[in-house]
Design a protein around this motif. Structure first.
Motif, short mmCIF file in Angstrom:
data_model
loop_
_atom_site.label_atom_id
_atom_site.label_comp_id
_atom_site.label_asym_id
_atom_site.label_seq_id
_atom_site.Cartn_x
_atom_site.Cartn_y
_atom_site.Cartn_z
N UNK A 55 120.10 48.95 1.81
CA UNK A 55 119.48 49.07 3.13
C UNK A 55 118.09 48.46 3.16
N UNK A 56 117.36 48.56 2.03
CA UNK A 56 116.00 48.03 1.96
C UNK A 56 116.01 46.50 1.84
N UNK A 57 117.13 45.93 1.37
CA UNK A 57 117.25 44.48 1.19
C UNK A 57 118.48 43.99 1.94
N UNK A 58 118.44 43.94 3.29
CA UNK A 58 119.64 43.65 4.08
C UNK A 58 120.24 42.26 3.83
N UNK A 59 119.43 41.29 3.43
CA UNK A 59 119.96 39.95 3.22
C UNK A 59 120.44 39.69 1.81
N UNK A 60 120.43 40.71 0.96
CA UNK A 60 120.77 40.54 -0.44
C UNK A 60 122.28 40.42 -0.63
N UNK A 61 122.71 39.46 -1.46
CA UNK A 61 124.15 39.27 -1.76
C UNK A 61 124.37 39.68 -3.21
N UNK A 62 124.94 40.86 -3.45
CA UNK A 62 125.03 41.41 -4.81
C UNK A 62 125.71 40.48 -5.82
N UNK A 63 126.69 39.68 -5.36
CA UNK A 63 127.42 38.83 -6.30
C UNK A 63 126.71 37.50 -6.57
N UNK A 64 125.63 37.27 -5.89
CA UNK A 64 124.93 35.98 -6.03
C UNK A 64 123.45 36.18 -6.35
N UNK A 65 123.17 37.18 -7.18
CA UNK A 65 121.80 37.40 -7.59
C UNK A 65 121.35 36.26 -8.51
N UNK A 66 120.08 35.89 -8.40
CA UNK A 66 119.54 34.81 -9.21
C UNK A 66 118.36 35.32 -10.04
N UNK A 67 118.24 34.77 -11.24
CA UNK A 67 117.10 35.12 -12.10
C UNK A 67 115.81 34.75 -11.39
N UNK A 68 114.86 35.69 -11.36
CA UNK A 68 113.59 35.46 -10.69
C UNK A 68 113.56 35.92 -9.24
N UNK A 69 114.72 36.27 -8.71
CA UNK A 69 114.78 36.74 -7.32
C UNK A 69 114.11 38.12 -7.20
N UNK A 70 113.46 38.37 -6.05
CA UNK A 70 112.75 39.63 -5.83
C UNK A 70 113.64 40.63 -5.08
N UNK A 71 113.58 41.87 -5.51
CA UNK A 71 114.30 42.96 -4.85
C UNK A 71 113.29 44.06 -4.55
N UNK A 72 113.23 44.48 -3.30
CA UNK A 72 112.33 45.56 -2.90
C UNK A 72 112.99 46.90 -3.20
N UNK A 73 112.27 47.73 -3.95
CA UNK A 73 112.81 49.03 -4.34
C UNK A 73 112.05 50.11 -3.59
N UNK A 74 112.76 51.02 -2.86
CA UNK A 74 112.06 52.10 -2.14
C UNK A 74 111.48 53.12 -3.11
N UNK A 75 110.71 54.04 -2.56
CA UNK A 75 110.05 55.05 -3.39
C UNK A 75 111.05 55.75 -4.30
N UNK A 76 110.69 55.90 -5.57
CA UNK A 76 111.59 56.55 -6.53
C UNK A 76 111.80 58.01 -6.19
N UNK A 77 113.01 58.51 -6.48
CA UNK A 77 113.33 59.90 -6.23
C UNK A 77 113.07 60.77 -7.45
N UNK A 78 112.89 60.14 -8.58
CA UNK A 78 112.63 60.93 -9.78
C UNK A 78 111.75 60.13 -10.72
N UNK A 79 111.20 60.81 -11.69
CA UNK A 79 110.36 60.13 -12.68
C UNK A 79 111.24 59.20 -13.51
N UNK A 80 110.71 58.01 -13.82
CA UNK A 80 111.49 57.05 -14.57
C UNK A 80 111.93 57.63 -15.91
N UNK A 81 113.22 57.43 -16.20
CA UNK A 81 113.73 57.80 -17.51
C UNK A 81 113.63 56.59 -18.44
N UNK A 82 114.22 56.68 -19.58
CA UNK A 82 114.11 55.59 -20.54
C UNK A 82 115.12 54.50 -20.35
N UNK A 83 115.82 54.46 -19.19
CA UNK A 83 116.91 53.51 -19.04
C UNK A 83 116.47 52.06 -19.12
#
Length: 425
Positions: A394-422
């Protein structure tokens, strides 16, 4: 095209440096020249002395007489030699640009093309590189001196990245020194979506110069070391085994050059050209360079994952100021599950810590931009940041999941939890 006189000058620079290093310039013959004695003029002191000697001899033959008392000759003051000024110590040729292989006739045409490239095609980028170099040259020079490496290597980041720590190539190399992810990890650099030390000028410089020193020791040649840095040491070693049976050294590079990949084959003349220009830009018409001031900063840490915009607000500076000091944080987040140093402008740490303590924990992480790396999917990104995939879409309406490119920017909304080690891998 470059000015013909300028082009001639650069060829003399390279060849002259190599010629001087091999001791081919002979000094003038300083052997003394024997001059014939001038005849004595009548009445001269020399003739008078000869007459007195002849008369004395005749007297001795005619009539013995007591031996004359030895004449007391006047004492002459000793000559005082003028103090000689010490001759200046010869400046040693740079081990890279002063190599005899730099004047090899097979490199002449390539050098000419690369001078045109830097002076004509990429003139504005070269000027930008020289100005940006002001931020990092003191740090790079100190690291070179510590390792006793050639000074010309200070110009290698121009050839690699225009001295841009955020540089990212189409094949995935990143940072001022253009490390590939695998090589960077082998050299002890941390590389993941949250922390990428290839973009940390200090960490990457230390790793790059250590690697170059090891390659020089392995191949006994700076030309081969640079070729291995660009195209891989195993490839260079394999070509030497198969196609070179002569002595080691820079000449061995010329023996395998035609078998190297095109980029690696041209990397040496590319570097030689930009090193010559950058060492004396005025000689090539590049004047009024305004060096960017050297980076100065203090360091601190944070207890919670924190966005760089929050850091900037707490420190009372712009987010751009924080990003310039922390290019190793590509996601614009200071993680806490990975040991990470946060750099702040000099004199702002106290204000930052005071203001940061007043920010509620849930407000320390805001919307961020994520830069897609090789192999990442939206699902992986959503999991790493602790958000729902639907929210990410929803935050990236023009994003095409199957055609992601290296270096492309993705806007991430506010995190819901503290970052884990993933994201630490």
């Amino acid at each position: 095209m470059a000015n013909p006189m300028t082009r001639g000058a650069h060829l003399v620079f390279i060849a002259g440096a190599a010629w001087a290093s091999s001791g081919c310039f002979l000094g003038p013959n300083r052997a003394p020249v024997e001059m014939p004695a001038a005849p004595s003029e009548p009445g001269s002191p020399a003739e008078a002395e000869a007459t007195l000697v002849a008369l004395a001899d005749e007297q001795v033959l005619a009539e013995p007489s007591p031996a004359p008392e030895p004449a007391i000759e006047p004492t002459e003051a000793p000559e005082v030699e003028e103090p000689r000024e010490p001759e200046p110590e010869p400046v040693p040729a740079d081990a890279v640009t002063g190599s005899s292989a730099a004047a090899h006739h097979e490199l002449a045409d390539d050098l000419d093309e690369w001078f045109d490239y830097w002076l004509d095609d990429y003139g504005p980028n070269l000027r930008l590189s020289l100005e940006r170099m002001g931020r990092y040259e003191d740090m790079v020079d100190a690291a070179l001196e510590e390792r006793d490496l050639p000074r010309s290597l200070r110009y290698l980041p121009i050839a690699e990245s225009y001295y841009n720590p955020r540089a990212y190539s189409r094949v995935g190399a990143a940072g001022m020194w253009q490390f590939m992810p695998g090589t960077a990890r082998e050299r002890g650099l941390l590389v993941n979506s949250l922390v990428d030390e290839r973009r940390d000028p200090e960490a990457a410089t230390e790793a790059a110069l250590d690697m170059l020193a090891e390659l020089r020791e392995r191949f006994d040649s700076w030309f081969l070391a640079l070729a291995a840095y660009n195209g891989g040491p195993n490839r260079v070693a394999r070509l030497l085994r198969r196609h070179h049976s002569g002595p080691p050294g820079d000449s061995a590079f010329m023996g395998i050059r035609d078998r190297l990949p095109r980029e690696t084959r041209h990397f040496i003349p590319k570097f030689l050209a930009v090193a010559a220009i950058a060492d004396d830009p005025g000689a090539y018409g590049i004047t009024d360079i305004e060096l960017e001031p050297a980076l100065e900063y203090d360091e601190t840490t944070v207890p919670d994952p924190t966005s760089l915009d929050v850091v900037a607000r707490a420190a009372g500076v712009s987010e751009d100021d924080i990003r310039v000091l922390n290019p190793h944080l590509p996601a614009r987040i200071v993680p806490t599950h990975i040991e990470t140093v946060l750099r702040l402008p000099v004199g702002t740490v106290s204000r930052f810590e005071r203001n940061y303590a007043a920010i509620p924990t849930e407000e320390r992480l805001t919307i961020v931009e994520h830069t897609i790396s090789a192999g990442e999917t939206l699902g992986h990104i959503a999991e790493m940041y602790g958000v729902r995939l639907s929210d990410l879409m929803d935050t990236n309406p023009g994003l095409r999941p199957r055609y992601l490119q290296i270096g492309q920017k993705v806007v991430v909304p506010r995190l819901r939890r503290v970052l884990a080690g993933d994201g630490s891998g």
